[in-house]
Design an enzyme around this catalytic site. Structure first.
Site: not given
Ligand code: NAP
Length: 246
Positions: A14, A154, A156, A158, A187
Site C-alpha cells: 500500500r 521515527y 532518529a 530516518k 505524503i
Molecule cells: P504505509 O501506507 O503505512 O505503508 C507501509 C508499508 O510498509 C506497507 O506496505 C507495509 O506492509 C510495509 N511494512 C511495514 N512493516 C514491514 C515489515 N516489517 N516488513 C515488510 N513490510 C513492512 O506507509 P507509507 O506512507 O507508504 O510509507 C512508506 C515509506 O515512506 C516508509 O518508510 C515511511 O517511513 C516513508 N515516508 C512516509 C511519509 C508519509 O508522509 N506517508 C513521509 C516520509 C517518508 P504490510 O501492511 O504488508 O505489513
C-alpha cells in the site's frame, strides 16, 4: 514495454511502495512486491499491474527478520537471476512524547526502519557487486533531516538511513553501484491517518507549493534515481516535499 530490469520494492502492499511498484511496472520493470501483513492488498497491486500488461510477483517477508529476508532474496535470484534496483521502502511510524517512548517502541521502530534496510541491502548487495551494477534507493523522511516533535524515535531512525546511504555509497561506488536516499515530506497515505483534515490543511499551508504530497510524487523521484538519467548521482538525499523544508 518490458525493459528487462528487475526492481524490488519492500513494503509495497500500500501507500508509497504500492505506487512505486505500479509506476515501475508501467515503466517496464519486472517488479517484486514485498509485503508483510497485507497479503490481499499486495495481491491487488499485483493484479492491477498484470491487468495493464506489466510483470510482477508478490513475496511475503518481514524485513526485520533475517531468515525471511534471506528467503526473499533467494526467491528473487532463483526466479530472475538478478536485481537491478532495490527500493528500501518498508517502514513504520508512531507518535509519542519522548518521555513516553518505551524501549520496545524504540527497538521496533529501529528494527523495521533501520535494521530492515540493512538486512535487505546486505542480502541483495553481493549479487549487484558480482555484476558491478545496481541502484539502491532508501526511503528516509523529511523528519530524518529536520526532526519532528513527538516522533524522536521515527526521526532518529530516518536520520540513520541517511547516514547508511552516504557511507554505503562511498563503499560500493567503485563496484558500480549507486546508493541514494529519498526523503519525502508529508505524503497522503495510511501512515498519516492519525492526522485530522485540519492538521493536513495546516501542513499544506506551511508548504510553499501549498499542498501535501502524493505517493506519485515520491514514485516519480524514485524512478528518476533508478533510471540511467541518474547514473552520476550517488550518496545524495533528494526530498520531494513541496518546499516544506528548504
Ligand atoms: P504505509 O501506507 O503505512 O505503508 C507501509 C508499508 O510498509 C506497507 O506496505 C507495509 O506492509 C510495509 N511494512 C511495514 N512493516 C514491514 C515489515 N516489517 N516488513 C515488510 N513490510 C513492512 O506507509 P507509507 O506512507 O507508504 O510509507 C512508506 C515509506 O515512506 C516508509 O518508510 C515511511 O517511513 C516513508 N515516508 C512516509 C511519509 C508519509 O508522509 N506517508 C513521509 C516520509 C517518508 P504490510 O501492511 O504488508 O505489513
Amino acid at each position: 514495454m518490458i525493459n528487462n530490469k528487475v526492481l524490488v520494492v519492500t513494503g509495497a502492499s500500500r501507500g508509497i511502495g504500492a505506487e512505486i511498484a505500479y509506476r515501475a511496472a508501467l515503466a517496464g520493470y519486472y517488479v517484486v512486491i514485498n509485503y508483510n501483513n497485507s497479503e490481499e492488498a499486495a495481491q491487488k497491486v499485483c493484479a492491477r499491474i498484470k491487468n495493464e500488461g506489466g510483470k510482477s510477483i508478490c513475496i511475503k517477508a518481514d524485513v526485520s527478520d533475517e531468515a525471511q529476508v534471506k528467503t526473499l532474496c533467494q526467491k528473487v535470484l532463483d526466479l530472475y537471476g538478478r536485481v537491478d534496483v532495490l527500493v528500501n521502502n518498508a517502514g513504520i511510524s508512531s507518535f509519542s512524547l519522548f518521555t513516553d517512548i518505551t524501549t520496545e517502541l524504540w527497538d521496533k521502530t529501529f528494527d523495521v526502519n533501520v535494521k530492515g534496510q540493512f538486512l535487505v541491502t546486505r542480502a541483495f548487495l553481493p549479487s549487484m557487486i558480482h555484476r558491478k551494477e545496481g541502484k539502491i534507493i532508501n526511503i528516509s523522511s523529511v523528519w530524518g533531516i529536520c526532526g519532528s516533535s513527538c516522533e524522536v524515535h521515527y526521526s532518529a531512525s530516518k536520520a540513520a538511513i541517511i547516514g547508511m546511504t552516504k557511507a554505503l555509497a562511498k563503499e560500493v561506488g567503485p563496484s558500480g553501484i549507486c546508493v541514494n536516499c529519498v526523503a519525502p515530506g508529508v505524503i497522503d497515505t495510511e501512515m498519516n491517518k492519525a492526522l485530522t483534515p485540519e492538521d493536513l490543511k495546516s501542513l499544506a499551508d506551511e508548504t510553499p507549493l501549498e499542498r501535501i504530497g502524493t505517493a506519485y510524487d515520491v514514485a516519480k523521484t524514485v524512478l528518476f534515481l533508478a533510471s540511467d538519467d541518474a547514473s552520476f548521482i550517488t550518496g545524495q538525499v533528494i526530498s520531494p516535499n513541496g518546499g516544506f523544508v528548504i
